[in-house]
Design an enzyme around this catalytic site. Structure first.
Site, PDB file in Angstrom:
ATOM      1  N   GLN A   1      17.584   8.968   1.772  1.00 38.39           N
ATOM      2  CA  GLN A   1      17.559   8.733   0.315  1.00 38.39           C
ATOM      3  C   GLN A   1      16.842   9.889  -0.387  1.00 38.39           C
ATOM      4  OE1 GLN A   1      16.660   4.858  -1.758  1.00 38.39           O
ATOM      5  NE2 GLN A   1      14.593   5.689  -1.840  1.00 38.39           N
TER       6      GLN A   1
ATOM      7  N   LYS B   1       9.856   7.567   4.185  1.00 36.73           N
ATOM      8  CA  LYS B   1      10.377   6.502   5.041  1.00 36.73           C
ATOM      9  C   LYS B   1      11.891   6.385   4.835  1.00 36.73           C
ATOM     10  CE  LYS B   1      10.485   1.765   6.164  1.00 36.73           C
ATOM     11  NZ  LYS B   1      11.596   1.400   5.277  1.00 36.73           N
TER      12      LYS B   1
ATOM     13  N   GLU C   1       0.821  -1.218   0.000  1.00 37.28           N
ATOM     14  CA  GLU C   1       0.000   0.000   0.000  1.00 37.28           C
ATOM     15  C   GLU C   1       0.859   1.275   0.000  1.00 37.28           C
ATOM     16  OE1 GLU C   1      -3.174   1.241  -0.296  1.00 37.28           O
ATOM     17  OE2 GLU C   1      -3.508  -0.756  -1.092  1.00 37.28           O
ATOM     18  N   GLY C   2       2.026   1.199   0.638  1.00 34.65           N
ATOM     19  CA  GLY C   2       2.914   2.374   0.665  1.00 34.65           C
ATOM     20  C   GLY C   2       3.295   2.779  -0.760  1.00 34.65           C
ATOM     21  N   HIS C   3       3.714   1.797  -1.553  1.00 31.51           N
ATOM     22  CA  HIS C   3       4.066   2.106  -2.950  1.00 31.51           C
ATOM     23  C   HIS C   3       2.849   2.649  -3.704  1.00 31.51           C
ATOM     24  CE1 HIS C   3       7.133  -1.192  -2.204  1.00 31.51           C
ATOM     25  NE2 HIS C   3       7.894  -0.224  -2.667  1.00 31.51           N
TER      26      HIS C   3
ATOM     27  N   ARG D   1      10.679  -5.282   3.311  1.00 34.74           N
ATOM     28  CA  ARG D   1      11.449  -6.154   4.209  1.00 34.74           C
ATOM     29  C   ARG D   1      10.622  -6.632   5.406  1.00 34.74           C
ATOM     30  NH1 ARG D   1      15.962  -2.731   2.254  1.00 34.74           N
ATOM     31  NH2 ARG D   1      17.414  -4.143   1.214  1.00 34.74           N
TER      32      ARG D   1
END
Ligand code: PAF
Length: 279
Positions: free
Chosen positions: A150, A146, A31-33, A184
């Site tokens: 990056q 998150k 769901e995050g993606h 992960r």
């Protein structure tokens, strides 16, 4: 949705597109993606996603081989989100010859926090992101907060190389118990999954202390690390940093209300999790 693997096919599909919104991923979509895809849609059209597990950003001994690959399920999810093109190159498509030219982030930002514990990681990330941008030529690209460091490294890279791509940061998508969604997480056993929200709880405790006026940053970091260790985590760091450059805040910064973020990385069993919270 068109699925293309070669750079030539991708360029054919996107010829003449000036408002492309791009979401790079390594697949195993959750769901995050998908929330990144939805944000991308608000900022451009067409939406292009990529799936590529980038060997360059994994150190020897890390989880490149076992990184979850769920291509068919990913395709179904992206179809439902109305993604226009999925770029899913093979390693040969992406690296037909050894990638000898690399993008090296500055030492200060690239070697601290994640960079200290994963040497070469941000060079691998910056190199593939630069190459993907060169293939997709997006007007905007979306990255999750998150992976806070990056996001900052990619944003600085785009600015310093004057790339015509605006970098958009998306809020972290969390499970109901607070755990930040991550590919992960699938490595966690049932017991570890039950324990995993403690990382975000620890970040919240630090934030609460800071909001209450606690100013001894070193002590707060040490207490947070100790409380994780007492619960059988192996913390790499819990660190309070300035949001603007991820440097440790100077004494005056706190008095001046400098915007801060607390970042953490810790191992639970064999799985290394990262998270952060803006204070
Ligand atoms: O965040 C990720 O999934 C990866 O680091 C990225 C940005 C797709 C580069 O491989």
């Amino acid at each position: 949705m068109k699925i293309v693997s070669s750079i030539e096919e991708l360029r054919d599909q996107l010829r003449g597109q000036l408002r492309t919104a791009f979401v790079p991923t390594m697949g195993n979509l959750h769901e995050g993606h998908l929330s990144l895809m939805r944000l991308a849609r608000k900022h451009g059209d067409p939406v292009v996603a990529s799936i590529f597990v980038n060997r360059l950003q994994f150190a020897p001994g890390e989880d490149f081989e076992k990184y979850p690959r769920t291509f068919h399920a990913d395709v179904e999810k992206l179809e439902k989100e109305g993604v226009y093109v999925l770029f899913a190159p093979t390693e040969k498509d992406m690296y037909p010859e050894p990638q000898e030219y690399r993008v090296q982030p500055p030492d200060g930002l690239g070697n601290m926090l994640e960079g200290e514990f994963r040497p070469g990681f941000f060079t691998g990330v910056s190199t593939i992101v630069m190459k993907l941008f060169s293939c997709v030529q997006p007007r905007v690209a979306v990255f999750g907060k998150k992976d806070y460091q990056q996001l900052m490294i990619v944003r600085n890279m785009a600015r310093q190389f004057a790339l015509p791509t605006e970098i958009i940061g998306a809020e972290t998508y969390r499970a109901e118990d607070g755990l930040a969604l991550s590919s992960r997480n699938s490595y966690l056993s049932a017991d570890e999954r039950a324990e995993a929200p403690a990382l975000f709880q620890t970040l919240n405790q630090v934030a609460t202390e800071m909001r209450a006026g606690h100013q001894d940053i070193f002590l707060l970091e040490q207490q947070a690390m100790a409380s994780l260790a007492a619960r059988s985590w192996k913390p790499d760091y819990v660190s309070i940093r300035r949001r603007v450059d991820l440097q440790p805040p100077a004494a005056g910064d706190l008095a001046q209300g400098e915007a801060l973020v607390v970042l953490a990385a810790a191992k639970l069993g064999a799985t290394r999790l990262i998270d952060n919270l803006e204070i």
